[in-house]
Motif scaffolding. Structure first.
Motif, mmCIF file in Angstrom:
data_model
loop_
_atom_site.group_PDB
_atom_site.id
_atom_site.type_symbol
_atom_site.label_atom_id
_atom_site.label_comp_id
_atom_site.label_asym_id
_atom_site.label_seq_id
_atom_site.Cartn_x
_atom_site.Cartn_y
_atom_site.Cartn_z
ATOM 1 N N CYS A 1 0.827 -1.213 0.000
ATOM 2 C CA CYS A 1 0.000 0.000 0.000
ATOM 3 C C CYS A 1 0.862 1.265 0.000
ATOM 4 C CB CYS A 1 -0.900 -0.032 1.235
ATOM 5 S SG CYS A 1 -1.839 1.468 1.479
ATOM 6 N N ILE A 2 0.513 2.226 -0.847
ATOM 7 C CA ILE A 2 1.270 3.481 -0.887
ATOM 8 C C ILE A 2 0.464 4.625 -0.255
ATOM 9 C CG2 ILE A 2 2.702 2.843 -2.869
ATOM 10 C CD1 ILE A 2 0.789 4.574 -4.590
ATOM 11 N N CYS B 1 -2.381 6.021 -0.827
ATOM 12 C CA CYS B 1 -2.907 7.046 -1.740
ATOM 13 C C CYS B 1 -4.311 7.481 -1.324
ATOM 14 C CB CYS B 1 -2.924 6.516 -3.168
ATOM 15 S SG CYS B 1 -4.186 5.260 -3.459
ATOM 16 N N THR B 2 -4.995 6.640 -0.531
ATOM 17 C CA THR B 2 -6.358 6.865 0.007
ATOM 18 C C THR B 2 -7.463 6.819 -1.051
ATOM 19 O OG1 THR B 2 -6.427 9.312 -0.057
ATOM 20 C CG2 THR B 2 -5.443 8.279 1.913
ATOM 21 N N CYS C 1 -8.984 4.175 -2.039
ATOM 22 C CA CYS C 1 -9.987 3.218 -1.543
ATOM 23 C C CYS C 1 -10.862 3.871 -0.468
ATOM 24 C CB CYS C 1 -9.312 1.957 -1.007
ATOM 25 S SG CYS C 1 -8.049 2.275 0.243
ATOM 26 N N ILE D 1 -3.794 1.275 6.169
ATOM 27 C CA ILE D 1 -5.227 1.276 5.839
ATOM 28 C C ILE D 1 -5.916 0.162 6.608
ATOM 29 C CG2 ILE D 1 -6.892 0.819 3.951
ATOM 30 C CD1 ILE D 1 -5.421 3.374 3.451
ATOM 31 N N CYS E 1 -7.224 0.743 -6.841
ATOM 32 C CA CYS E 1 -5.958 0.685 -6.097
ATOM 33 C C CYS E 1 -4.835 0.650 -7.136
ATOM 34 C CB CYS E 1 -5.918 -0.572 -5.221
ATOM 35 S SG CYS E 1 -4.367 -0.751 -4.326
HETATM 36 S S1 SF4 Z 1 -6.060 2.306 -2.914
HETATM 37 FE FE1 SF4 Z 1 -5.957 2.001 -0.710
HETATM 38 S S2 SF4 Z 1 -4.876 0.062 -0.445
HETATM 39 FE FE2 SF4 Z 1 -4.460 0.758 -2.540
HETATM 40 S S3 SF4 Z 1 -2.545 1.887 -2.372
HETATM 41 FE FE3 SF4 Z 1 -4.200 3.364 -2.181
HETATM 42 S S4 SF4 Z 1 -4.532 3.541 0.034
HETATM 43 FE FE4 SF4 Z 1 -3.333 1.674 -0.300
#
Ligand code: SF4
Ligand code: SF4
Length: 535
Positions: free
Chosen positions: A154-155, A157-158, A160, A184, A204
């Motif tokens: 997981c990076i 990125c938020t 999700c 997360i 994601c």
């Molecule tokens: S979408 Fe969610 S699980 Fe995937 S990288 Fe971004 S924060 Fe992490």
């Protein structure tokens, strides 16, 4: 250079002039020129988070790089995405993002379609100066019925989290802990179990969220994508069928602003499984003296059906020949059934209702058939199942042709009584059902993914179903057998291919008569406003 107006802004990106609507961000402005500004957290259908810093660009007269996702195009702005300053910033961000990443691409399901992998290759340096111990997280966290989370990939990125907050409004996910231990997770007592949870894996950008039903099943570079539509409800979401070795392995959303934006529901995503679990009907069947069915040539089925329907019409009147059409059938198939019933002298065509739950605020429709509109428009559906069963019981209907419906399986004792009153029952289906087993003639149909066809969704949008699989054994789309039998009763020549079948069906319906298959393209056409919503 064109002048900017209050509605339009003209700027320069990498020495090219571009005019975009006021309010457009620099990622989208660059996209119109074919220039990629790499990004992870930005998604055009979610709010701007600006946390990944990957989209940093160099803007003249600004001392520091700016993030392109939250910077709006301004008149006269000069943007450089490939200056030393921008390139160095991106290399730094890539190195930073990979410090704690496990670099486990060989065993990651996202490999082959991972933006982190692609951007690392295109924008990274290929090396890292970090010599410390990576932070470790759990790699197999069950978030809900369909989604598994790998904390190390997981990076943050938020995307999700924003999807669950802004699209489904279900708020299951949050960011917990701080610094490089940030992770997360679901809020206490919650699971990621909203009706669209699979979309979190789609958006994601890395392999942190994966769909349980697909993970480790196929490498994505083996999959061929067929652009089709979902047949799970009256919405008709645009999808890609991921196919390899004559099998659908996954269904993923395909963008269409007019129908499903970028999303599909979990039920539609997994709807292909039923086609792999059911017992298929691959050959024509006829009833034998002992009551069991036996195989026969498909062409013999045409002859037997035409002869029997003709005889019953002569003996009892054409009005005693009736049909059951289906919202699961395509426009061409529904029109084919109507043609056959009319050729035999009948007109009564019933349409079973398949409703469950409620329409939701996003995509899901309670009508679980993809083409109810077509059944009325092209299929001539004109009575309820209850009316039809009554007509059979009192002898007004002696012969019944059933298209893609299992009325004996679904209407129980009442339908069994009606079956006893029929002189002739013919069924066309892709699977072996109670109705198929009780039929005098049963003909095999191609299933979802095996055939071309058109569906009209609840909005009045006609869209194309596309094949990626070889039709099972001797199966065909139903327009072929129906029109073969109709032609033996004096009907017109049978279309040779899908396009001809579509043109034939469309020519009989005023709302469709102007259409041809190329005009429907990948995104369909609205029958209310034909020019609207291409994509
Ligand atoms: S979408 Fe969610 S699980 Fe995937 S990288 Fe971004 S924060 Fe992490
Ligand atoms: S909303 Fe309906 S059409 Fe869309 S994916 Fe779900 S079942 Fe399929």
């Amino acid at each position: 250079m064109a002048d900017s107006t209050p509605e339009q802004v003209t700027l320069t990106i990498d020495s090219q002039s571009v005019t975009v609507p006021a309010g457009t961000n620099l990622i989208e402005a660059a996209r119109t020129l074919g220039i990629e500004i790499p990004h992870f957290c930005y998604h055009p259908r979610l709010s701007i988070a600006g946390n990944c810093r990957m989209c940093l660009v160099d803007i003249e007269k600004m001392p520091k790089n700016q993030i392109a996702c939250s910077t709006k195009a301004a008149p006269g702005m000069i943007v450089r995405t490939r200056s030393d300053k921008a390139v160095k910033a991106r290399q730094g961000v890539m190195e930073f993002l990979l410090i704690n990443h496990p670099l486990d691409c060989p065993i990651c399901d996202q490999a082959g379609e991972c933006v982190l992998q692609d951007f690392s290759y295109h924008y990274g340096t290929g090396g890292s100066r970090f010599e410390g111990q990576k932070v470790h997280h759990d790699k197999n966290v069950d978030l809900g019925p369909h989604i598994v989370f790998d904390g190390e990939r997981c990076i943050k990125c938020t995307r999700c989290i924003r999807f669950c907050d802004e699209v489904t409004h279900t708020h299951e996910l949050g960011l917990f802990s701080r610094g490089d231990h940030t992770i997360i997770g679901t809020f206490p007592g919650k699971e990621l179990d909203n009706a669209y949870s699979g979309c979190t894996a789609d958006i994601c950008p890395v392999g942190a969220l994966t769909v349980k039903e697909f993970r480790f099943k196929q490498r994505v570079w083996f999959l061929r994508n067929t652009a089709s539509i979902c047949a799970g409800c009256a919405r008709g979401c645009n999808v890609n069928l991921g196919i390899n070795e004559e099998r659908i392995w996954r269904i993923t959303p395909r963008d269409n602003d007019a129908v499903n934006q970028s999303w599909i529901c979990d039920e539609g995503r997994l709807s292909f499984q039923i086609y792999q679990q059911a017992e298929r009907l691959g050959r024509a069947l006829t009833s034998s003296a002992g009551g069991a069915t036996k195989e026969m040539l498909v062409a013999s089925g045409y002859e037997q059906a035409a002869a029997t329907l003709g005889e019953i019409a002569r003996k009892h009147g054409g009005a005693t020949v009736a049909g059951i059409t289906s919202g699961h059938a395509t426009v061409e198939e529904q029109a084919g059934l109507k043609e056959l019933i009319e050729r035999a002298g009948g007109s009564r065509i019933a349409l079973p209702v398949h409703e469950r739950g409620d329409d939701d605020a996003l995509l899901i429709r309670r009508d679980k058939t993809a083409n109810t509109v077509g059944a009325r428009l092209a299929g001539g559906a004109n009575c309820t199942m209850e009316d039809l069963l009554t007509a059979i019981k009192i002898g007004k209907v002696r012969a019944l042709v059933v298209l893609r419906e299992d009325f004996l399986g679904e209407f129980g004792a009442e339908a069994m009584t009606a079956r006893g009153a029929l002189d002739f029952l013919m069924t066309l289906d892709w699977r072996v059902t109670a109705t198929v087993k009780a039929s005098d003639v049963a003909l095999p149909l191609s299933a979802y993914g095996e055939m071309d066809g058109s569906f009209i969704n609840f909005q009045g949008r006609i869209q194309l179903l596309r094949p990626g699989l070889t039709p099972y054994e001797e199966s065909d789309p139903a327009w072929k057998p129906l029109l073969e039998i109709a032609s033996r009763l004096g009907g017109a020549a049978v279309p040779k291919n899908f396009r001809e079948a579509f043109r034939w069906a469309a020519s009989r319906v005023p709302e469709l008569s102007h259409l041809d298959t190329p005009a429907l393209g990948k995104f369909g056409v609205s029958l209310e406003s034909p020019a609207s919503g291409q994509g």
